[in-house]
Design an enzyme around this catalytic site. Structure first.
Site, short mmCIF file in Angstrom:
data_model
loop_
_atom_site.label_atom_id
_atom_site.label_comp_id
_atom_site.label_asym_id
_atom_site.label_seq_id
_atom_site.Cartn_x
_atom_site.Cartn_y
_atom_site.Cartn_z
N TYR A 10 -20.11 10.74 -26.29
CA TYR A 10 -20.69 10.63 -24.94
C TYR A 10 -20.79 9.17 -24.55
O TYR A 10 -21.05 8.29 -25.38
CB TYR A 10 -22.08 11.30 -24.95
N TYR A 19 -31.12 9.26 -23.00
CA TYR A 19 -30.35 9.67 -24.19
C TYR A 19 -30.84 8.81 -25.34
O TYR A 19 -30.17 7.89 -25.79
CB TYR A 19 -28.87 9.46 -23.91
P1 NAI Z 1 -24.07 22.94 -28.53
O1 NAI Z 1 -25.51 23.27 -28.61
O2 NAI Z 1 -23.13 24.01 -28.10
O3 NAI Z 1 -23.50 22.37 -29.89
C1 NAI Z 1 -24.24 21.67 -30.83
C2 NAI Z 1 -24.16 22.47 -32.12
O4 NAI Z 1 -24.56 21.67 -33.21
C3 NAI Z 1 -25.07 23.70 -32.12
O5 NAI Z 1 -24.29 24.85 -32.38
C4 NAI Z 1 -26.03 23.42 -33.28
O6 NAI Z 1 -26.39 24.60 -33.93
C5 NAI Z 1 -25.16 22.53 -34.15
N1 NAI Z 1 -25.87 21.72 -35.14
C6 NAI Z 1 -26.95 20.93 -34.97
N2 NAI Z 1 -27.30 20.35 -36.15
C7 NAI Z 1 -26.42 20.80 -37.07
C8 NAI Z 1 -26.26 20.58 -38.48
N3 NAI Z 1 -27.09 19.78 -39.16
N4 NAI Z 1 -25.24 21.21 -39.13
C9 NAI Z 1 -24.40 22.02 -38.46
N5 NAI Z 1 -24.51 22.26 -37.13
C10 NAI Z 1 -25.50 21.67 -36.45
O7 NAI Z 1 -24.01 21.68 -27.54
P2 NAI Z 1 -22.81 20.77 -27.01
O8 NAI Z 1 -23.43 19.95 -25.93
O9 NAI Z 1 -21.61 21.55 -26.71
O10 NAI Z 1 -22.52 19.78 -28.22
C11 NAI Z 1 -21.30 19.67 -28.91
C12 NAI Z 1 -20.89 18.21 -29.00
O11 NAI Z 1 -20.57 17.72 -27.69
C13 NAI Z 1 -21.98 17.29 -29.54
O12 NAI Z 1 -21.41 16.31 -30.38
C14 NAI Z 1 -22.50 16.64 -28.27
O13 NAI Z 1 -23.13 15.40 -28.51
C15 NAI Z 1 -21.20 16.48 -27.51
N6 NAI Z 1 -21.33 16.17 -26.08
C16 NAI Z 1 -22.05 16.99 -25.25
C17 NAI Z 1 -22.19 16.69 -23.91
C18 NAI Z 1 -22.96 17.59 -22.99
O14 NAI Z 1 -23.26 17.19 -21.87
N7 NAI Z 1 -23.27 18.80 -23.38
C19 NAI Z 1 -21.57 15.48 -23.32
C20 NAI Z 1 -20.78 14.70 -24.26
C21 NAI Z 1 -20.70 15.04 -25.61
#
Ligand code: NAI
Length: 286
Positions: free
Chosen positions: A172, A182
């Site tokens: 991000y 953030y």
């Molecule tokens: P999401 O909630 O779908 O995905 C995050 C996942 O990480 C969840 O399934 C959670 O259970 C898992 N998780 C957390 N701690 C964990 C651990 N210790 N071991 C295994 N799994 C773990 O949310 P999102 O937003 O799709 O996130 C996916 C990636 O995208 C992340 O790296 C996030 O930082 C990145 N991202 C998200 C943005 C947004 O606006 N949603 C923007 C830019 C990047």
């Protein structure tokens, strides 16, 4: 033979991990996922009860199949390094072999090898605190869950990755520009993840002919993003200020991941690829 992908960080159908799984499945890849242990039961039950069936539909009308779901906690590398209170915690005791090393071993046993590794996970317990008010533990926890977790996954999966394979993480823009809200060291964690993308591209490329790229994604209303609390503001800001004034769909990030994982991107490694309607290119909001 079709390619096989392991996607870490899928626990519902709202996030980038799910969208990446769908784009890879649409391109013909076999899908394995790693789901955070405390989220595993709800995810498996919802999947079984058909709650995700609508979002499983692929462009050809078929439903995305997930060959296997592995419990995973990417904060722990192996059983020896996992604290007893975590092992005996009732949310963890019902699952087994969820450390990164054990998951890689299980995937090897079940399938032999993979071609694509996706890291779509992050966690920062103090994300709502400004950096100046973040504790040492909160900061280190953000780096452990969001940055080192990628190094650990790559380290343990690279021996079972076929040469020519590809890895992708999600980052991000808060790593390089100030995005108030953030916090908790999450901006620092993304900066580390991007820097590591360069170094790991070199090491994995030389050692194993594996490519390492990261997608800097625009704002998406995922479960993790809603927990941060300012996601609607970020989406509105992007609609107002980005060169492309349209919604950003998770599918657009998924399709970029499918491209980066494919032979079409065979010379791309060590790259930060922006999929954000161009917002990163703006100097001021207008
Ligand atoms: P999401 O909630 O779908 O995905 C995050 C996942 O990480 C969840 O399934 C959670 O259970 C898992 N998780 C957390 N701690 C964990 C651990 N210790 N071991 C295994 N799994 C773990 O949310 P999102 O937003 O799709 O996130 C996916 C990636 O995208 C992340 O790296 C996030 O930082 C990145 N991202 C998200 C943005 C947004 O606006 N949603 C923007 C830019 C990047």
């Amino acid at each position: 033979r079709g390619k096989r992908a392991f996607i870490a960080g899928v626990a519902d159908d709202n996030g980038y991990g799910w969208a990446i799984a769908k784009s890879l499945a649409a391109a013909g890849a076999e899908i394995l996922v790693g789901t955070w242990v405390p989220a595993l039961n709800i995810f498996e039950n919802s999947l079984r009860r058909g709650k995700f069936d609508e979002s499983r539909v692929l462009p050809d009308g078929s439903l995305m199949e997930i060959s296997k779901i592995y419990p995973l906690d990417a904060v722990y590398d192996n059983p020896e390094d996992t604290p007893e209170d975590v092992k005996s915690n009732k949310r963890y005791a019902g699952s087994s072999k969820w450390t990164v090393q054990e998951v890689a071993e299980s995937v090897k046993q079940d399938f032999g090898s993979i071609d694509i590794l996706v890291h779509s996970l992050a966690n920062g317990p103090e994300v709502s605190k400004p950096l100046l008010e973040t504790s040492r533990n909160g900061y280190l926890a953000a780096l452990s869950a969001s940055s080192y977790s990628f190094i650990s996954l790559l380290k343990h999966f690279i021996p079972i990755m076929n040469p020519g394979g590809a890895t992708i993480s999600l980052t991000y823009m808060a790593s390089e520009r100030i995005i108030p809200g953030y916090g908790g060291g999450m901006s620092s964690a993304k900066a580390a993840l991007e820097s590591d993308t360069h170094v790991l591209a070199f090491e994995a490329g030389r050692k194993h002919k594996v490519r390492v790229n990261t997608i800097s994604a625009g704002p998406l209303r995922s479960r993790a993003a809603k927990a941060i609390g300012f996601i609607d503001m970020m989406i509105d800001y992007s609609l107002q200020n980005a060169p492309l004034q349209k919604d950003l769909s998770a599918e657009e990030v998924g399709n970029t991941a499918a491209f980066l994982a494919s032979p079409l991107a065979s010379a791309i490694t060590g790259a930060v690829v922006y999929v954000d309607n161009g917002l990163n290119a703006m100097g001021v909001g207008v």
